[in-house]
Design a protein around this motif. Structure first.
Motif, PDB file in Angstrom:
ATOM      1  N   TYR A  75      -3.969   8.070  11.349  1.00 58.47           N
ATOM      2  CA  TYR A  75      -3.200   7.214  10.461  1.00 58.47           C
ATOM      3  C   TYR A  75      -3.707   5.770  10.417  1.00 58.47           C
ATOM      4  O   TYR A  75      -3.101   4.921   9.760  1.00 58.47           O
ATOM      5  CB  TYR A  75      -1.722   7.227  10.868  1.00 58.47           C
ATOM      6  N   ASP A  76      -4.804   5.475  11.104  1.00 57.24           N
ATOM      7  CA  ASP A  76      -5.447   4.173  10.954  1.00 57.24           C
ATOM      8  C   ASP A  76      -6.125   4.098   9.585  1.00 57.24           C
ATOM      9  O   ASP A  76      -6.435   5.130   8.963  1.00 57.24           O
ATOM     10  CB  ASP A  76      -6.487   3.945  12.044  1.00 57.24           C
ATOM     11  N   THR A  77      -6.369   2.883   9.117  1.00 59.86           N
ATOM     12  CA  THR A  77      -7.064   2.697   7.848  1.00 59.86           C
ATOM     13  C   THR A  77      -8.145   1.626   7.999  1.00 59.86           C
ATOM     14  O   THR A  77      -7.982   0.652   8.736  1.00 59.86           O
ATOM     15  CB  THR A  77      -6.097   2.261   6.733  1.00 59.86           C
ATOM     16  N   LEU A  78      -9.232   1.810   7.283  1.00 62.12           N
ATOM     17  CA  LEU A  78     -10.313   0.833   7.198  1.00 62.12           C
ATOM     18  C   LEU A  78     -10.505   0.504   5.728  1.00 62.12           C
ATOM     19  O   LEU A  78     -10.680   1.410   4.901  1.00 62.12           O
ATOM     20  CB  LEU A  78     -11.597   1.408   7.794  1.00 62.12           C
ATOM     21  N   GLY A  79     -10.431  -0.797   5.379  1.00 62.56           N
ATOM     22  CA  GLY A  79     -10.514  -1.165   3.977  1.00 62.56           C
ATOM     23  C   GLY A  79     -11.447  -2.324   3.718  1.00 62.56           C
ATOM     24  O   GLY A  79     -11.608  -3.212   4.559  1.00 62.56           O
ATOM     25  N   VAL A  80     -12.049  -2.318   2.540  1.00 60.10           N
ATOM     26  CA  VAL A  80     -12.878  -3.423   2.072  1.00 60.10           C
ATOM     27  C   VAL A  80     -12.532  -3.662   0.610  1.00 60.10           C
ATOM     28  O   VAL A  80     -12.290  -2.712  -0.152  1.00 60.10           O
ATOM     29  CB  VAL A  80     -14.380  -3.113   2.255  1.00 60.10           C
ATOM     30  N   SER A  81     -12.466  -4.957   0.205  1.00 62.35           N
ATOM     31  CA  SER A  81     -12.005  -5.236  -1.153  1.00 62.35           C
ATOM     32  C   SER A  81     -12.514  -6.585  -1.639  1.00 62.35           C
ATOM     33  O   SER A  81     -13.013  -7.408  -0.862  1.00 62.35           O
ATOM     34  CB  SER A  81     -10.473  -5.234  -1.196  1.00 62.35           C
ATOM     35  N   PHE A  82     -12.338  -6.805  -2.956  1.00 63.98           N
ATOM     36  CA  PHE A  82     -12.593  -8.117  -3.551  1.00 63.98           C
ATOM     37  C   PHE A  82     -11.559  -8.355  -4.646  1.00 63.98           C
ATOM     38  O   PHE A  82     -10.996  -7.415  -5.227  1.00 63.98           O
ATOM     39  CB  PHE A  82     -14.002  -8.209  -4.145  1.00 63.98           C
ATOM     40  N   ALA A  83     -11.288  -9.620  -4.917  1.00 59.54           N
ATOM     41  CA  ALA A  83     -10.440 -10.023  -6.052  1.00 59.54           C
ATOM     42  C   ALA A  83     -11.083 -11.240  -6.690  1.00 59.54           C
ATOM     43  O   ALA A  83     -11.309 -12.248  -6.017  1.00 59.54           O
ATOM     44  CB  ALA A  83      -9.022 -10.350  -5.594  1.00 59.54           C
ATOM     45  N   GLY A  87      -4.250  17.452   4.970  1.00 57.68           N
ATOM     46  CA  GLY A  87      -3.955  16.135   5.532  1.00 57.68           C
ATOM     47  C   GLY A  87      -4.064  15.026   4.509  1.00 57.68           C
ATOM     48  O   GLY A  87      -4.564  15.214   3.399  1.00 57.68           O
ATOM     49  N   VAL A  88      -3.605  13.843   4.881  1.00 60.04           N
ATOM     50  CA  VAL A  88      -3.694  12.663   4.014  1.00 60.04           C
ATOM     51  C   VAL A  88      -4.982  11.892   4.259  1.00 60.04           C
ATOM     52  O   VAL A  88      -5.278  10.931   3.547  1.00 60.04           O
ATOM     53  CB  VAL A  88      -2.495  11.720   4.231  1.00 60.04           C
ATOM     54  N   GLN A  89      -5.756  12.294   5.267  1.00 58.96           N
ATOM     55  CA  GLN A  89      -6.954  11.547   5.632  1.00 58.96           C
ATOM     56  C   GLN A  89      -8.028  11.709   4.552  1.00 58.96           C
ATOM     57  O   GLN A  89      -8.179  12.774   3.945  1.00 58.96           O
ATOM     58  CB  GLN A  89      -7.488  12.022   6.987  1.00 58.96           C
ATOM     59  N   GLY A  90      -8.768  10.610   4.329  1.00 60.81           N
ATOM     60  CA  GLY A  90      -9.848  10.660   3.353  1.00 60.81           C
ATOM     61  C   GLY A  90     -10.177   9.281   2.827  1.00 60.81           C
ATOM     62  O   GLY A  90      -9.606   8.267   3.258  1.00 60.81           O
ATOM     63  N   LEU A  91     -11.111   9.237   1.878  1.00 62.85           N
ATOM     64  CA  LEU A  91     -11.591   7.985   1.300  1.00 62.85           C
ATOM     65  C   LEU A  91     -11.108   7.863  -0.136  1.00 62.85           C
ATOM     66  O   LEU A  91     -11.303   8.777  -0.947  1.00 62.85           O
ATOM     67  CB  LEU A  91     -13.123   7.949   1.329  1.00 62.85           C
ATOM     68  N   SER A  92     -10.487   6.727  -0.449  1.00 59.45           N
ATOM     69  CA  SER A  92     -10.007   6.448  -1.801  1.00 59.45           C
ATOM     70  C   SER A  92     -10.633   5.165  -2.323  1.00 59.45           C
ATOM     71  O   SER A  92     -10.777   4.188  -1.580  1.00 59.45           O
ATOM     72  CB  SER A  92      -8.486   6.303  -1.821  1.00 59.45           C
ATOM     73  N   LEU A  93     -10.994   5.158  -3.589  1.00 62.40           N
ATOM     74  CA  LEU A  93     -11.513   3.985  -4.282  1.00 62.40           C
ATOM     75  C   LEU A  93     -10.488   3.513  -5.307  1.00 62.40           C
ATOM     76  O   LEU A  93      -9.704   4.314  -5.825  1.00 62.40           O
ATOM     77  CB  LEU A  93     -12.826   4.311  -4.992  1.00 62.40           C
ATOM     78  N   TYR A 107      -8.495  -3.670   9.011  1.00 59.08           N
ATOM     79  CA  TYR A 107      -8.361  -2.428   9.783  1.00 59.08           C
ATOM     80  C   TYR A 107      -6.890  -2.278  10.186  1.00 59.08           C
ATOM     81  O   TYR A 107      -6.355  -3.111  10.928  1.00 59.08           O
ATOM     82  CB  TYR A 107      -9.238  -2.432  11.044  1.00 59.08           C
ATOM     83  N   GLY A 108      -6.234  -1.248   9.667  1.00 57.84           N
ATOM     84  CA  GLY A 108      -4.837  -0.999   9.981  1.00 57.84           C
ATOM     85  C   GLY A 108      -4.721  -0.074  11.175  1.00 57.84           C
ATOM     86  O   GLY A 108      -5.239   1.047  11.160  1.00 57.84           O
ATOM     87  N   ILE A 109      -4.037  -0.525  12.222  1.00 62.11           N
ATOM     88  CA  ILE A 109      -3.892   0.240  13.458  1.00 62.11           C
ATOM     89  C   ILE A 109      -2.459   0.753  13.548  1.00 62.11           C
ATOM     90  O   ILE A 109      -1.509  -0.043  13.588  1.00 62.11           O
ATOM     91  CB  ILE A 109      -4.195  -0.633  14.694  1.00 62.11           C
ATOM     92  N   GLN A 110      -2.291   2.082  13.571  1.00 57.92           N
ATOM     93  CA  GLN A 110      -0.964   2.666  13.759  1.00 57.92           C
ATOM     94  C   GLN A 110      -0.671   2.673  15.255  1.00 57.92           C
ATOM     95  O   GLN A 110      -0.985   3.610  15.973  1.00 57.92           O
ATOM     96  CB  GLN A 110      -0.908   4.078  13.174  1.00 57.92           C
ATOM     97  N   LEU A 111      -0.080   1.584  15.751  1.00 62.43           N
ATOM     98  CA  LEU A 111       0.148   1.444  17.185  1.00 62.43           C
ATOM     99  C   LEU A 111       1.159   2.464  17.688  1.00 62.43           C
ATOM    100  O   LEU A 111       0.974   3.073  18.745  1.00 62.43           O
ATOM    101  CB  LEU A 111       0.629   0.026  17.498  1.00 62.43           C
ATOM    102  N   LYS A 115      11.949   8.471  11.520  1.00 63.21           N
ATOM    103  CA  LYS A 115      10.649   8.959  11.966  1.00 63.21           C
ATOM    104  C   LYS A 115       9.542   8.298  11.169  1.00 63.21           C
ATOM    105  O   LYS A 115       9.701   7.978   9.989  1.00 63.21           O
ATOM    106  CB  LYS A 115      10.584  10.478  11.839  1.00 63.21           C
ATOM    107  N   GLY A 116       8.397   8.115  11.831  1.00 60.73           N
ATOM    108  CA  GLY A 116       7.245   7.504  11.187  1.00 60.73           C
ATOM    109  C   GLY A 116       6.012   8.354  11.425  1.00 60.73           C
ATOM    110  O   GLY A 116       6.084   9.470  11.953  1.00 60.73           O
ATOM    111  N   PRO A 117       4.813   7.844  11.048  1.00 63.53           N
ATOM    112  CA  PRO A 117       3.572   8.609  11.211  1.00 63.53           C
ATOM    113  C   PRO A 117       3.388   9.092  12.650  1.00 63.53           C
ATOM    114  O   PRO A 117       3.548   8.334  13.602  1.00 63.53           O
ATOM    115  CB  PRO A 117       2.489   7.609  10.824  1.00 63.53           C
ATOM    116  N   GLY A 118       3.074  10.373  12.803  1.00 65.70           N
ATOM    117  CA  GLY A 118       2.873  10.952  14.127  1.00 65.70           C
ATOM    118  C   GLY A 118       4.125  11.543  14.728  1.00 65.70           C
ATOM    119  O   GLY A 118       4.058  12.251  15.744  1.00 65.70           O
ATOM    120  N   SER A 119       5.298  11.281  14.079  1.00 66.53           N
ATOM    121  CA  SER A 119       6.535  11.842  14.604  1.00 66.53           C
ATOM    122  C   SER A 119       7.285  12.619  13.527  1.00 66.53           C
ATOM    123  O   SER A 119       8.478  12.877  13.658  1.00 66.53           O
ATOM    124  CB  SER A 119       7.442  10.718  15.141  1.00 66.53           C
ATOM    125  N   LEU A 120       6.580  12.967  12.451  1.00 68.35           N
ATOM    126  CA  LEU A 120       7.228  13.682  11.357  1.00 68.35           C
ATOM    127  C   LEU A 120       7.545  15.124  11.747  1.00 68.35           C
ATOM    128  O   LEU A 120       8.398  15.740  11.152  1.00 68.35           O
ATOM    129  CB  LEU A 120       6.342  13.667  10.106  1.00 68.35           C
TER     130      LEU A 120
END
Length: 510
Positions: free
Chosen positions: A405-413, A366-372, A450-454, A505-510
């Protein structure tokens, strides 16, 4: 829930592909392909023309995803839509694209960004900005027998207002979709040629340097322009060209191995193209002031050759064009005090290092996981308004069971302004009898999103931002009171219109 979805997807794909002569094993590979691409099993020379055409289309689709994830940079319209965050698909998944079946692929997307500052800034307010994106990729191998050749086109239309410009007063937009002229633009028109079994890739035409260099699908999991769609320091330290304004250019990337690349380009610098009344259809070089030359070398992996994909790269931006001196006028005095035109200088440069790394992946299919990810950039030549820049963050894809396919992110610039850059603030405040106290040399934006794949076609990303030390727009240098730190509530909506219409097609319908 996620496993149940995978089983149903495998069953449906198996049923559909068995009628086309694809084995159940191939169907399972297609269903679980971690980068969203279908099976790449070669059907062989005796396969039907339709099977051969589908195999070529699948290869192109997989290549798009891997190109968008790679630090080697995006070329196609599809990969650009991923890097610039204009697709409703989650990171590492393909955009909702309409494949016409003859080598032509179309994308149509709408992105809207809302932001309001209930506290801080110069005053409280709200703003909305949006963009329509149309992209076309034409595979000339399938269309005309030119193996490795392709044509790419992007047209954008931007509209709306900027909260940072109107109400907060900071120099970095909290709605990255704003800017570059709120009008229609021809943002890409190029010819690309892949050679030596795709180990050498050359593209030329009307291009955008920061799409080809300095992009990542992780950056646009955030709404502020310090991250999405490119590290903002590049624009402060050099004249590197930015989205959605294209100029004449060319670049070439060479894969020394399947993981190691070198990449270089040259792009026209033309201030006329950046004017608000330009639409990208004036292709003359009248007004050009030089060129900008980005170079980069890196190590890049993907889900096909690494269970935890990563990108590590270093590079430089060599700017051989005119730029405005941060302080001096044509008489070598302070232009804020004299009222004379700023002095024009030539030539500056910057260096950068960046990385992204998946560090945790619960399911190897799967594509799920944590990336830095992180970027460091510093000015190395010329009189720089900004001398260094950092950003970084983390993105978790699939944060909750049943939400793959939701995402949770935290960042700084963080932008750091050089002593030269701050000299204008000193001059402006001294002119009206103010001291220099309370003015910071840094400006920082923090963001939680927080990205919600509606639906497969619609993605909504609410976000919270905090702007630290926003008093750095030139027109507010002499303001007596420090502009308070701003708290921003935002939301980004992305809609893949072909997916919404049932044509892609998009996420969940591939």
């Amino acid at each position: 829930m996620a496993r149940k979805q995978t089983r149903w997807a495998a069953f449906a794909l198996c049923a559909a592909t068995m009628t086309a002569g694809v084995s159940a094993a191939e169907a399972q590979v297609a269903a679980t392909a971690p980068d969203g691409g279908p099976s790449l099993v070669n059907p062989g020379p005796k396969a039907s023309p339709a099977r051969k055409a589908q195999y070529k289309a699948n290869r192109a689709r997989r290549r798009t995803i891997r190109e968008a994830r790679s630090a080697a940079g995006a070329n196609s319209a599809a990969a650009s839509s991923i890097v610039q965050g204009v697709t409703a698909s989650a990171p590492s998944l393909p955009p909702g694209a309409l494949d016409l079946g003859n080598g032509i692929t179309l994308m149509l997307n709408y992105t809207g960004e809302f932001a309001a500052n209930p506290s801080g800034g110069r005053r409280q307010g709200s703003a909305y900005a949006g963009q329509v994106f149309f992209g076309l990729d034409a595979d000339l191998g399938r269309l005309a027998g030119i193996e490795g050749g392709s044509v790419h086109t992007i047209v954008t239309q931007r509209h709306g207002r900027s909260l940072a410009q109107d109400d907060i007063g900071n120099t970095t937009s909290v709605q990255e979709i704003y800017g570059g002229g709120q009008t229609a633009h021809l943002s890409l028109l190029s010819y690309e040629q892949k050679l030596f079994d795709n180990r050498l890739d050359i593209e030329a035409g009307r291009l955008l340097a920061t799409v080809n260099f300095l992009g990542s699908p992780l950056y646009c999991n955030f709404q502020n322009n310090g991250l999405c769609g490119n590290p903002k320091g590049a624009f402060k330290m050099t004249n590197i060209t930015w989205w959605p304004i294209a100029t004449w250019g060319a670049h070439a990337k060479a894969w020394l191995t399947d993981k190691v690349f070198v990449h270089a380009g040259v792009y026209e610098v033309n201030p006329r193209d950046q004017q608000d009344n330009q639409n990208g259809i004036d292709w003359s070089t009248r007004g050009a002031t030089g060129v900008v030359v980005p170079i980069e070398a890196g190590y890049s992996t993907n889900f096909g050759n690494d269970p935890l994909p990563r990108n590590y790269s270093v590079g430089a931006i060599i700017d051989q064009s005119d730029y405005t001196d941060p302080v001096q006028d044509v008489g070598r005095g302070a232009y804020l005090l004299s009222g004379l035109d700023p002095l024009t200088r030539f030539g500056r440069s910057a260096v950068f290092a960046r990385f992204d790394q998946m560090v945790w992946r619960p399911d190897p299919t799967g594509v799920q996981g944590l990336s830095l990810f992180g970027v460091a950039m510093a000015g190395t030549g010329g009189r720089q308004f900004e001398d260094y820049f950092f950003n970084g963050g983390a993105v978790l894809t699939g944060p909750f069971p049943g939400r793959p396919y939701d995402t949770l992110g935290v960042s700084f610039a963080l932008e750091h302004f050089s002593p030269i850059g701050l000299a204008n603030i000193r001059a402006a405040r001294a002119k009206v009898g103010l001291g220099y106290g309370g003015v910071s040399s840094t400006q920082t934006i923090l963001e939680l999103s927080y990205g919600i794949q509606l639906t497969p076609a619609v993605r909504l990303m609410p976000n919270l931002q905090y702007v630290i030390n926003p008093q750095l727009q030139e027109r507010y240098f002499a303001q007596p009171k420090r502009v308070p730190d701003a708290f921003v509530v935002g939301a980004k909506l992305s809609v893949d219109l072909f997916t919404l219409a049932g044509l892609a097609k998009g996420p969940g319908s591939l």
